[in-house]
Design a protein around this motif. Structure first.
Motif, mmCIF file in Angstrom:
data_model
loop_
_atom_site.group_PDB
_atom_site.id
_atom_site.type_symbol
_atom_site.label_atom_id
_atom_site.label_comp_id
_atom_site.label_asym_id
_atom_site.label_seq_id
_atom_site.Cartn_x
_atom_site.Cartn_y
_atom_site.Cartn_z
ATOM 1 N N PHE A 110 53.193 50.320 45.392
ATOM 2 C CA PHE A 110 53.582 49.122 44.642
ATOM 3 C C PHE A 110 52.693 47.962 45.059
ATOM 4 N N CYS A 111 51.743 47.601 44.191
ATOM 5 C CA CYS A 111 50.816 46.502 44.460
ATOM 6 C C CYS A 111 50.992 45.359 43.462
ATOM 7 N N ALA A 112 52.044 45.427 42.656
ATOM 8 C CA ALA A 112 52.255 44.423 41.613
ATOM 9 C C ALA A 112 52.685 43.094 42.227
ATOM 10 N N ALA A 113 52.234 42.009 41.624
ATOM 11 C CA ALA A 113 52.618 40.669 42.059
ATOM 12 C C ALA A 113 52.637 39.753 40.843
ATOM 13 N N LYS A 114 53.719 39.033 40.684
ATOM 14 C CA LYS A 114 53.836 38.160 39.515
ATOM 15 C C LYS A 114 53.107 36.849 39.698
ATOM 16 N N SER A 115 53.145 36.322 40.933
ATOM 17 C CA SER A 115 52.576 34.983 41.128
ATOM 18 C C SER A 115 52.055 34.823 42.551
ATOM 19 N N VAL A 116 50.781 35.116 42.749
ATOM 20 C CA VAL A 116 50.146 34.848 44.036
ATOM 21 C C VAL A 116 49.741 33.372 44.038
ATOM 22 N N PRO A 117 50.213 32.576 45.015
ATOM 23 C CA PRO A 117 49.867 31.160 45.027
ATOM 24 C C PRO A 117 48.353 30.959 45.008
ATOM 25 N N PRO A 118 47.872 30.069 44.140
ATOM 26 C CA PRO A 118 46.430 29.848 44.055
ATOM 27 C C PRO A 118 45.894 29.176 45.306
ATOM 28 N N VAL A 119 44.589 29.282 45.506
ATOM 29 C CA VAL A 119 43.934 28.587 46.609
ATOM 30 C C VAL A 119 44.202 27.093 46.456
#
Length: 336
Positions: free
Chosen positions: A109-118
């Motif tokens: 499971f590598c899914a991610a809905k929202s990785v915080p941007p730089v």
């Protein structure tokens, strides 16, 4: 002195029977099929790394993402990663339909809905900021795995993976769930130990006795050595600060740190798991999914149980029970 297995939650998951471990190699030719869901930065690098490092362990790499063009692109590109003259066979890469997701030995499971941007480091622990959205996605797939009678390994790569492992274990047997994030933390600790060994001599012991324990992020414990005659608390705490902050160092340069996690935590760790060899990952430890060196045997998880210096065990005790409390609070929030 204590060992890692002396850590215990007051609220462990109920024990239940688990079938044989179909994701473990039974013979040299018993290769395993790996399916990856979520082909963002980390998932993409995990798939690429497994194409290179999975020979002799992985029979095929299945790809699935809601972005179908991304899936097609990666099937084309990763399939074209090949050694000169094709001397070293690489696992084939295949596209998956949703109904095929659990027709495998290992589901990542590598899914991610929202990785915080730089630039959003003000949020604090970037990994924890992803809990709510990623938990919803993971719950859907963990439940689907259980409904499908999935008996393979459910590997969690997305953040915060320690809490997401606990969520997955609500639907699957805890021994089926494993967190793949500690490999990169060990690699980061090794990087900083090597970099600062000349200024901090106790760090020179890291190649022999260095370890990392605990969550993938805040609460991690990195040590220069687990040997009582080599452990240095001050050096270990400094190494921990460097290791935990490594991702922020990359983000400060304007980039998301995803190459090393996909390779070190997944592509180079998974073959060791399949083969039943020592690796750094999060497994179910007396009620909590905790990161430490372990290996799988036909009888279950075996932990590296060297006697630990008392100051180190005290740090692990705090980390373990802080993580345990986060899991309980996560469940409590569900009921409010």
């Amino acid at each position: 002195m204590h060992s890692i297995t002396d850590l215990r939650s007051a609220y462990p998951y109920p024990e239940s029977s688990l079938p044989a471990y179909p994701w473990m190699m039974q013979s040299q030719n018993d290769l395993k099929r790996v399916h990856i869901i979520g082909l963002g930065d980390v998932g993409m690098n995990a798939a690429l790394g497994l194409r290179i490092a999975g020979e002799g362990y992985v029979s095929a790499i299945g790809l699935y993402d809601i972005d179908k063009n991304l899936c097609r692109r990666l099937e084309i590109e990763i399939s074209q990663v090949l050694s000169p003259l094709g001397k070293a066979p690489c696992p084939p890469v295949v596209l998956l339909h949703e109904e095929e997701l659990f027709a495998c030995d290992i589901f990542l499971f590598c899914a991610a809905k929202s990785v915080p941007p730089v630039g959003d480091e003000a949020l604090g622990d970037v990994r924890m900021a992803q809990l709510s959205s990623n938990r919803q996605i993971l719950s859907r797939y963990a439940k689907a795995a259980a409904d499908a009678g999935f008996s393979g390994l459910f590997g969690v790569v997305s953040d915060p993976l320690d809490l997401l492992c606990a969520e997955a274990a609500k639907y699957l047997h805890p021994e089926q769930v494993q967190g793949f994030g500690l490999g990169v933390m060990y690699a980061r600790a090794a990087y900083y130990a090597r970099k600062h060994a000349s200024d901090t001599p106790p760090l020179a012991f890291f190649p022999e006795g260095g370890r990392v324990f605990g969550p993938h992020g805040e609460g991690l414990v990195a040590v220069n050595s687990i040997r009582p005659d080599q452990y240095d608390d001050e050096a270990a705490r400094a190494l921990t600060r460097d290791t935990v902050g490594a991702n922020l160092s990359v983000r400060a340069l304007g980039y998301k740190p995803y190459i090393a996690p996909g390779i070190s935590s997944v592509a180079l760790t998974l073959p060791e798991v399949i083969a039943g060899r020592w690796n750094d990952s999060a497994r179910y430890l007396n009620g909590v999914f905790f990161g430490a060196r372990n290996r799988l045997t036909p009888a279950g998880t075996v932990w590296e149980c060297d006697p630990l210096p008392d100051p180190l065990f005290a740090r692990l005790y705090e980390s373990y029970h802080t993580l345990d409390k986060k899991v309980r609070n996560m469940d409590k929030n569900d009921m409010t």
